[in-house]
Motif scaffolding. Structure first.
Motif, PDB file in Angstrom:
ATOM      1  N   SER A  87       0.838  -1.198   0.000  1.00 61.44           N
ATOM      2  CA  SER A  87       0.000   0.000   0.000  1.00 61.44           C
ATOM      3  C   SER A  87       0.866   1.238   0.000  1.00 61.44           C
ATOM      4  N   ASP A  88       1.844   1.269   0.908  1.00 58.22           N
ATOM      5  CA  ASP A  88       2.814   2.359   1.004  1.00 58.22           C
ATOM      6  C   ASP A  88       4.193   1.709   1.068  1.00 58.22           C
ATOM      7  N   GLU A  89       5.015   1.948   0.067  1.00 61.59           N
ATOM      8  CA  GLU A  89       6.282   1.220  -0.040  1.00 61.59           C
ATOM      9  C   GLU A  89       7.186   1.439   1.165  1.00 61.59           C
ATOM     10  N   GLU A  91       6.103   2.523   4.349  1.00 63.99           N
ATOM     11  CA  GLU A  91       5.414   2.031   5.544  1.00 63.99           C
ATOM     12  C   GLU A  91       5.378   0.508   5.579  1.00 63.99           C
ATOM     13  N   ASP A  92       5.240  -0.141   4.439  1.00 62.28           N
ATOM     14  CA  ASP A  92       5.094  -1.603   4.377  1.00 62.28           C
ATOM     15  C   ASP A  92       6.422  -2.327   4.188  1.00 62.28           C
TER      16      ASP A  92
END
Length: 422
Positions: A87-89, A91-92
């Motif tokens: 979803s968020d490179e 954050e993930d």
């Protein structure tokens, strides 16, 4: 929410100060409301996070690579990656095993603690970008290490938890160290870590009543007793060594029928001499040896005869020695408890790398673990949607499209110059 939570932790740690300020403040209604909110969250604030990691900036300074397999040249490299779907490179992003057929060792230390008298929750996230084929994706949690660079298979640990697979053998490992011995669960836990490119969240809860709960993807797959499902303690009862089977005890449930006799005309010879065969006219006994008639299948052959079996009237059943109390059995009230937890690490062998680990937490507070589980939930929904898109795109490919792609690949190969031999 997080600011309120921090404030509540501070109020909960100094209740006397809270009430003193409350008495002196001219803003009693507002203060009381805030205090009531804080006191209602004291139960939340009483929990403790012993370790957490989301692999943000600077994660390399918090984790120590193992040198255990470095001299053999089989130590694999860890890299930061969110994988194919995210979803968020940023954050993930987690840590990934980046090579095939390697050992991967990595650990992080934290302030030592004991889980005596409280719940212990160990939770982490794992994603296999491809089928590992043979290898693990588990974590080890144990006492403080003096040198983290030596971390490896010989390192003593308290608990090992997570997926393990080799060929058709698949299970979720849950091993507890008890008095220096690593004790496996009597029966395997279900394996959920398929190499489909989506994340799974693993949660282990060890309770002070010596029970254990295992959840994968927020689904409970096991709840049971350490004393009953792991052979930590000696058996309560043993077979009496002085109890002997009676000499007239009959173990055989079936017996030959004494009335059954082989018929007189029963033929057991499978082959017979061919009486119609004649010695060839040109047979020379001196040169060819003595002539013998050949054999042929016996048309009267009925097979091997065996006596009919009947129930044994003297059968008494399976004999086993009577049970007596085991003199070596000693009950222990706290098999769940460990005096020292000081590290968590990955000590893995993988035929196929590409596994990503993220969002690790060790705590005694379920609500803290739930916060990390929500991160997994949000990511898994994105991964599931993207996987569905990819699967549908593959199904939509027509045989003609695939054939054209193959033809183009063949043309490309034909146009390439021959490689030079070294």
């Amino acid at each position: 929410f997080w600011l309120k939570r921090l404030a509540c932790r501070q109020w909960a740690q100094t209740p006397d100060l809270f009430f003193a300020v409350l008495r002196l403040s001219p803003h009693l209604p507002a203060m009381m409301r805030r205090g009531a909110l804080c006191m209602s969250l004291v139960g939340v604030a009483s929990g403790k996070i012993y370790f957490s990691e989301t692999f943000g900036d600077g994660w390399e300074s918090r984790w120590t690579p193992s040198k255990w397999k470095e001299s053999e040249g089989t130590a694999g490299k860890w890299v930061a990656s969110a994988g194919k779907w995210f979803s968020d490179e940023v954050e993930d992003r987690g840590i990934q095993t980046s090579e095939d057929s390697k050992f991967f060792g990595l650990s992080a230390g934290f302030d030592s603690f004991s889980n005596e008298g409280k719940e212990l929750i160990i939770q982490y996230q794992a994603k296999y970008e491809k089928d590992v084929e043979c290898g693990g994706g588990y974590v080890k949690i144990g006492p403080k290490m003096s040198d983290a660079t030596t971390f490896g298979d010989p390192t003593v640990y308290n608990i090992m938890f997570g997926p393990d697979k080799c060929g058709y053998t698949k299970r979720t490992h849950l091993i507890f160290n008890y008095k220096g011995k690593n004790v496996l669960k009597k029966s395997d836990l279900a394996y959920k870590q398929e190499g489909e490119g989506t994340s799974h969240v693993y949660r282990l809860v060890v309770k002070p009543d010596n029970t254990v709960v295992v959840e994968i993807d927020e689904e409970k797959i096991y709840e049971g007793s350490l004393k009953e499902d792991w052979e930590m303690l000696a058996a309560k009862e043993i077979s009496d060594p002085d109890d002997k089977k009676p000499s007239d005890w009959v173990d055989d449930s079936m017996m030959d029928d004494p009335e059954d006799k082989k018929p007189a005309d029963w033929v057991e010879e499978k082959r017979m001499v061919d009486t119609d065969a004649k010695k060839p006219d040109d047979w020379d006994d001196e040169e060819d040896g003595e002539w013998e008639a050949p054999t042929k299948d016996n048309p009267e052959y009925k097979g091997d005869w065996s006596v009919k079996r009947i129930s044994n009237p003297g059968y008494k059943g399976f004999w086993e020695a009577k049970k007596i109390a085991n003199p070596e059995y000693v009950d222990e009230e706290a098999v769940y408890s460990y005096a020292d937890f000081g590290f968590i690490g990955f000590d893995l062998w993988q035929v196929k790398g590409g596994s990503i680990f993220d969002n690790i937490i060790i705590t005694d507070d379920k609500s803290e673990a739930d916060v990390f589980a929500k991160k997994w939930k949000a990511l898994s929904e994105v991964e599931a949607a993207k996987k569905k898109e990819e699967d549908e795109a593959k199904k939509a490919e027509t045989p003609e499209t695939k054939s054209e792609d193959k033809d183009e690949d063949a043309d490309d190969e034909d146009g390439k110059p021959d490689s030079e031999e070294m």
